[in-house]
Every structure is written in structure tokens, then in C-alpha cells.
Design a protein around this motif. Structure first.
Motif, short mmCIF file in Angstrom:
data_model
loop_
_atom_site.label_atom_id
_atom_site.label_comp_id
_atom_site.label_asym_id
_atom_site.label_seq_id
_atom_site.Cartn_x
_atom_site.Cartn_y
_atom_site.Cartn_z
N LEU A 280 0.82 -1.21 0.00
CA LEU A 280 0.00 0.00 0.00
C LEU A 280 0.86 1.26 0.00
CD1 LEU A 280 -2.70 -1.04 2.63
CD2 LEU A 280 -2.93 -1.01 0.15
N PHE A 281 2.11 1.11 0.33
CA PHE A 281 3.03 2.25 0.43
C PHE A 281 4.44 1.73 0.16
CE2 PHE A 281 6.14 4.68 2.86
CZ PHE A 281 5.81 6.01 2.61
N VAL A 282 5.23 2.52 -0.56
CA VAL A 282 6.64 2.16 -0.76
C VAL A 282 7.51 3.39 -0.51
CG1 VAL A 282 6.22 0.30 -2.41
CG2 VAL A 282 6.53 2.63 -3.25
N TRP A 283 8.73 3.13 -0.03
CA TRP A 283 9.72 4.19 0.16
C TRP A 283 10.48 4.38 -1.15
CZ3 TRP A 283 9.48 6.65 4.74
CH2 TRP A 283 8.92 5.95 5.82
N HIS A 284 10.82 5.64 -1.46
CA HIS A 284 11.64 5.91 -2.64
C HIS A 284 13.10 5.54 -2.38
CE1 HIS A 284 8.37 7.53 -4.85
NE2 HIS A 284 8.25 8.64 -4.14
N GLU A 285 13.50 5.62 -1.15
CA GLU A 285 14.85 5.19 -0.75
C GLU A 285 14.71 4.29 0.47
OE1 GLU A 285 17.14 8.72 -0.16
OE2 GLU A 285 17.13 9.26 -2.29
N ASP A 286 15.78 4.01 1.15
CA ASP A 286 15.69 3.16 2.34
C ASP A 286 14.83 3.84 3.40
OD1 ASP A 286 17.30 1.25 1.22
OD2 ASP A 286 19.15 2.05 2.10
N PRO A 287 14.03 3.07 4.14
CA PRO A 287 13.21 3.64 5.21
C PRO A 287 14.11 4.17 6.34
CG PRO A 287 13.14 1.25 5.30
CD PRO A 287 13.87 1.60 4.03
N PRO A 288 13.59 5.02 7.22
CA PRO A 288 14.38 5.53 8.34
C PRO A 288 14.95 4.38 9.18
CG PRO A 288 12.30 6.71 8.17
CD PRO A 288 12.22 5.58 7.21
N ALA A 289 16.17 4.58 9.68
CA ALA A 289 16.81 3.55 10.48
C ALA A 289 16.02 3.27 11.75
CB ALA A 289 18.25 3.96 10.81
N GLN B 145 5.59 11.88 4.74
CA GLN B 145 6.54 11.21 3.85
C GLN B 145 6.15 11.41 2.38
OE1 GLN B 145 9.18 10.11 5.76
NE2 GLN B 145 7.70 10.97 7.23
N VAL B 146 4.83 11.35 2.13
CA VAL B 146 4.35 11.55 0.76
C VAL B 146 4.59 12.98 0.32
CG1 VAL B 146 2.29 11.54 -0.70
CG2 VAL B 146 2.64 9.70 0.96
N THR B 147 4.27 13.95 1.20
CA THR B 147 4.44 15.36 0.86
C THR B 147 5.91 15.69 0.59
OG1 THR B 147 2.51 15.96 2.20
CG2 THR B 147 4.08 17.72 1.67
N GLU B 148 6.80 15.10 1.36
CA GLU B 148 8.24 15.39 1.21
C GLU B 148 8.89 14.56 0.11
OE1 GLU B 148 9.87 14.73 5.08
OE2 GLU B 148 8.50 16.16 6.03
N GLY B 149 8.11 13.71 -0.58
CA GLY B 149 8.65 12.93 -1.68
C GLY B 149 9.50 11.75 -1.25
N LYS B 150 9.34 11.31 0.00
CA LYS B 150 10.15 10.19 0.49
C LYS B 150 9.48 8.83 0.23
CE LYS B 150 12.29 12.93 4.17
NZ LYS B 150 12.45 13.09 5.65
N GLY B 151 8.20 8.84 -0.07
CA GLY B 151 7.47 7.60 -0.33
C GLY B 151 6.18 7.93 -1.03
N ARG B 152 5.46 6.89 -1.44
CA ARG B 152 4.18 7.13 -2.11
C ARG B 152 3.19 6.01 -1.78
NH1 ARG B 152 3.89 4.42 -7.20
NH2 ARG B 152 5.81 3.28 -7.68
N LEU B 153 1.92 6.42 -1.81
CA LEU B 153 0.83 5.50 -1.54
C LEU B 153 0.36 4.84 -2.83
CD1 LEU B 153 -1.18 7.84 0.83
CD2 LEU B 153 -0.14 5.68 1.53
#
Length: 384
Positions: free
Chosen positions: A296-305, A331-339
Motif C-alpha cells: 500500500l506504500f513504498v519508500w523511494h529510498e531506504d526507510p528511516p533507520a 513522507q508523501v508530501t516530502e517525496g520520500k514515499g508514495r501510496l
């Protein structure tokens, strides 16, 4: 009489005068024809045929473009009028009547729907089986069938007498084969370079016009003033349209010919006749890349440690749904992931929260939180 019938045309009327030596001679017929009688016959020739006759086909109208013709095992939808050779119209039965042998034909126009059948499979009289083969979509042809390729010496019903020659004026609406794929023709492509095309899982917006192959309009997204939306590969649209929308660039236009087994099948749908081949003109307005199956959601890069610490906004050791929702939206607003595209974000985030709240107590703890990539592959649920 034999000599007098020779050379006659169908519907011709003749008076034959038969002298006694060519009739019943000096004997006559007891009680009916006296000896040495001259006989007078008024004759109308209704039809004529020979055992060596074959099906006769004459083309009345043939479309200029005919990429394919009916062949054995095709399923054909057609209209027709049926007459005897003298022009007398016949109407044998409706679909619910029960008669032995191949299904008799009737005037399809009077029933206000096409006659639909497989060709070359014995479902219709042999002459019609032969006469339909080689026809094009939209073609009109006249098929003349001798009785030994129609209903034979016995005829059928009360309108087709024994040994009758039949004449059918046929209009082929469309046809397909159960093995047919979707036919795709590119009408135009955007001028700019297209490096990514639509694929299963993508969320797409597209305009379309849908019609039958005879030009009858069925549906159009333009009637609703907005593009249609769908996730490809998710059984949201008919299978043939789903296939035809894949591999497209944004701005591309295509023509799709969809056979009924990839559309609405033998039963049809509201406004769509059964076994109809559909013609679509589609334009891909936009596409959003989909997510891997089950996500339902993926990170564009590695998730937070330290993902749990970032989720726990008030640092109280637990994450209620409000905190979870605020974090994911950020996270979506900052472009770090998407739904997952094409879905209500609030519902998607709510589903994600429910998947992580394993004991369903309304909050997520450190022990409950797991990334999907760390999950046991045998356990299937959608989450981070």
C-alpha cells in the motif's frame, strides 16, 4: 408435361396442351380422365433445382476494407431475410421452439436481434454454413441453397415445403474466433520521447469511445466530462480493454478490437448485445506507476533507520492512528514515499494502520511494527 416444363423460369406461367398420345392415351384414368382426352394444364413454376446444384453466393455489398473473412469455427452475428425461390417470405420458428435437426432459420429483423452461431460446426443448415464462409464484416450477400443442403424432401414447419430452394439475403454484423486476441492499432503517439509505458498495477486515466463494429455507439467517457480511471491488472475493466491499455505512452491513441470472450461474453451487458465484438478508441491521459503486489506504500529510498521512533511523534512509546496518519502523509508530501495510486489516501492509510495494529487495540507498539520486506513471505497482508 416433361417437354412443356423444360425451358421455364421461376414464376413463369404457361398453358400446356397435351394430346392423348403424350398424356394418358386410349386408356385414360378410371373415373377421372376419359380415354383419348386432350389435357390442359395451367402451370406456375415455383422453383427448380438439380441434385448436382451447389450453394450459390452473390455479393450485394462488400466493404472496401476486408482484413479478414469468415472461416470454419468462427462465431458469426448476422441479420437476414429468408424467402422461397418465388419470393414468398417464410418464418419457421423462434429460438424457444423445439424441432429435430439443425436449427431452422427465421427472419432475424422481425425478432429485432441478430442470429448468432458458429460456422462449420453443424449448428445451422449445411448451405448456410457454406454460404457464410468467406464473407467480410459488414458484407451483404445473397445465398441460394438447394433443398439437399437445406431441409430436404420433408421441409420444416408450415412455411418451408419439402424440396424447397431457399434464398437468404444476409448482412454480416461481426464475427470472431474463440482464439482471437485483442487487435491493437496505434493511431497516434506523442511527439516527445516515451521511456515508460503503462503496465499492470499502474493507475491510469483515459478517454474512450466504445461502439459495435457496425458503428453503433455504446459508451463514451466524453459523455461524463472526465477521463475514466482504473488500476490495470486489477479486474477493474473488461479483460480486453485492460490488455489494450497496457504498453501505452501518456498521450497515445489506440484502436482496440475486443472479441466477446475478452469483453462481455455470450450474455452481453446493459446496452451490449450478447457475443458482440467491441471497438474502442482510447487515449491514455496519464499514468501513475503502481506498487508491487500486496503493498500500500513504498519508500523511494531506504526507510528511516529508527522507523518507530519517527512514527512516535509524542515519544510515549505507542503510535495511535492519528500519529501514524500524520507521519505517512508527511513522507508523501516530502517525496520520500508514495501510496498506492487511485485509492482514497485516508482509507489506504487506515488499512496500513490496521495491518500494523496486530492486536487491534488502536495503537502500534515497537513489537508490532514490521516492514513488509521483513515479513515472513507466507503471511500475506498489506503494510509498510
Amino acid at each position: 408435361m416433361d417437354r412443356g416444363l423444360m425451358g421455364m423460369c421461376v414464376n413463369e406461367r404457361r398453358r400446356l396442351i397435351v394430346p392423348p398420345h403424350l398424356g394418358y392415351g386410349s386408356i385414360g384414368v378410371a373415373g377421372l380422365i376419359p380415354p383419348d382426352a386432350t389435357l390442359y394444364f395451367d402451370v406456375v413454376l415455383l422453383d427448380v433445382w438439380n441434385q448436382a446444384d451447389t450453394v450459390q453466393v452473390s455479393t450485394l455489398l462488400r466493404p472496401p476494407h476486408c482484413p479478414r473473412m469468415v472461416q470454419e469455427s468462427d462465431f458469426v452475428r448476422y441479420h437476414y431475410n429468408g424467402t422461397l425461390l418465388d419470393g414468398t417470405a417464410f418464418d419457421t420458428r423462434g429460438p424457444s421452439d423445439s424441432l429435430a435437426g439443425p436449427a431452422p432459420l427465421y427472419c432475424s429483423y422481425s425478432r429485432n436481434h441478430t442470429y448468432n452461431t458458429y460456422v462449420g460446426q453443424g449448428y445451422i443448415i449445411p448451405g448456410m454454413d457454406q454460404g457464410l464462409q468467406g464473407s467480410c464484416m459488414g458484407e451483404r450477400r445473397r445465398i441460394t441453397i438447394p433443398p439437399h443442403l437445406a431441409y430436404g424432401e420433408n421441409g420444416t414447419g408450415d412455411k418451408i415445403p419439402g424440396s424447397a430452394v431457399l434464398v437468404f439475403d444476409v448482412h454480416v454484423i461481426d464475427f470472431h474466433n474463440p482464439a482471437d486476441p485483442v487487435e491493437i492499432k496505434t493511431l497516434s503517439r506523442p511527439p516527445e520521447i516515451c521511456n515508460e509505458t503503462s503496465k499492470a498495477g499502474d493507475f491510469v486515466r483515459y478517454h474512450y469511445n466504445c461502439s459495435l463494429l457496425d458503428g453503433t455507439k455504446l459508451f463514451s467517457s466524453h459523455d461524463y466530462g472526465a477521463p475514466q480511471e482504473a488500476t490495470l491488472g486489477a479486474n477493474k475493466v473488461i479483460e480486453g480493454l485492460d490488455k489494450g491499455l497496457q504498453g501505452m505512452c501518456a498521450g497515445e491513441r489506440r484502436q482496440l478490437v475486443v472479441p466477446p470472450h475478452l469483453a462481455h461474453g455470450e450474455s452481453g451487458a446493459r446496452g451490449v448485445p450478447g457475443s458482440a465484438v467491441l471497438l474502442f478508441e482510447v487515449e491514455l491521459v496519464s499514468r501513475e506507476e503502481g506498487l508491487p503486489e500486496g503493498y500500500l506504500f513504498v519508500w523511494h529510498e531506504d526507510p528511516p533507520a529508527n522507523l518507530f521512533e519517527d512514527l512516535d511523534l509524542n515519544k510515549d512509546g505507542e503510535v495511535p492512528q492519528e500519529e501514524f496518519s500524520t507521519f505517512i502523509k508527511a513522507q508523501v508530501t516530502e517525496g520520500k514515499g508514495r501510496l498506492m495510486p487511485g485509492q482514497d489516501p485516508e482509507k489506504t492509510i487506515g488499512d496500513m494502520f490496521q495491518n500494523q495494529d496486530r492486536n487491534q487495540d488502536g495503537k502500534i507498539t515497537l513489537e508490532e511494527l514490521k516492514l513488509k520486506s521483513d515479513e515472513d513471505q507466507e503471511r500475506v497482508h498489506e503494510e509498510l
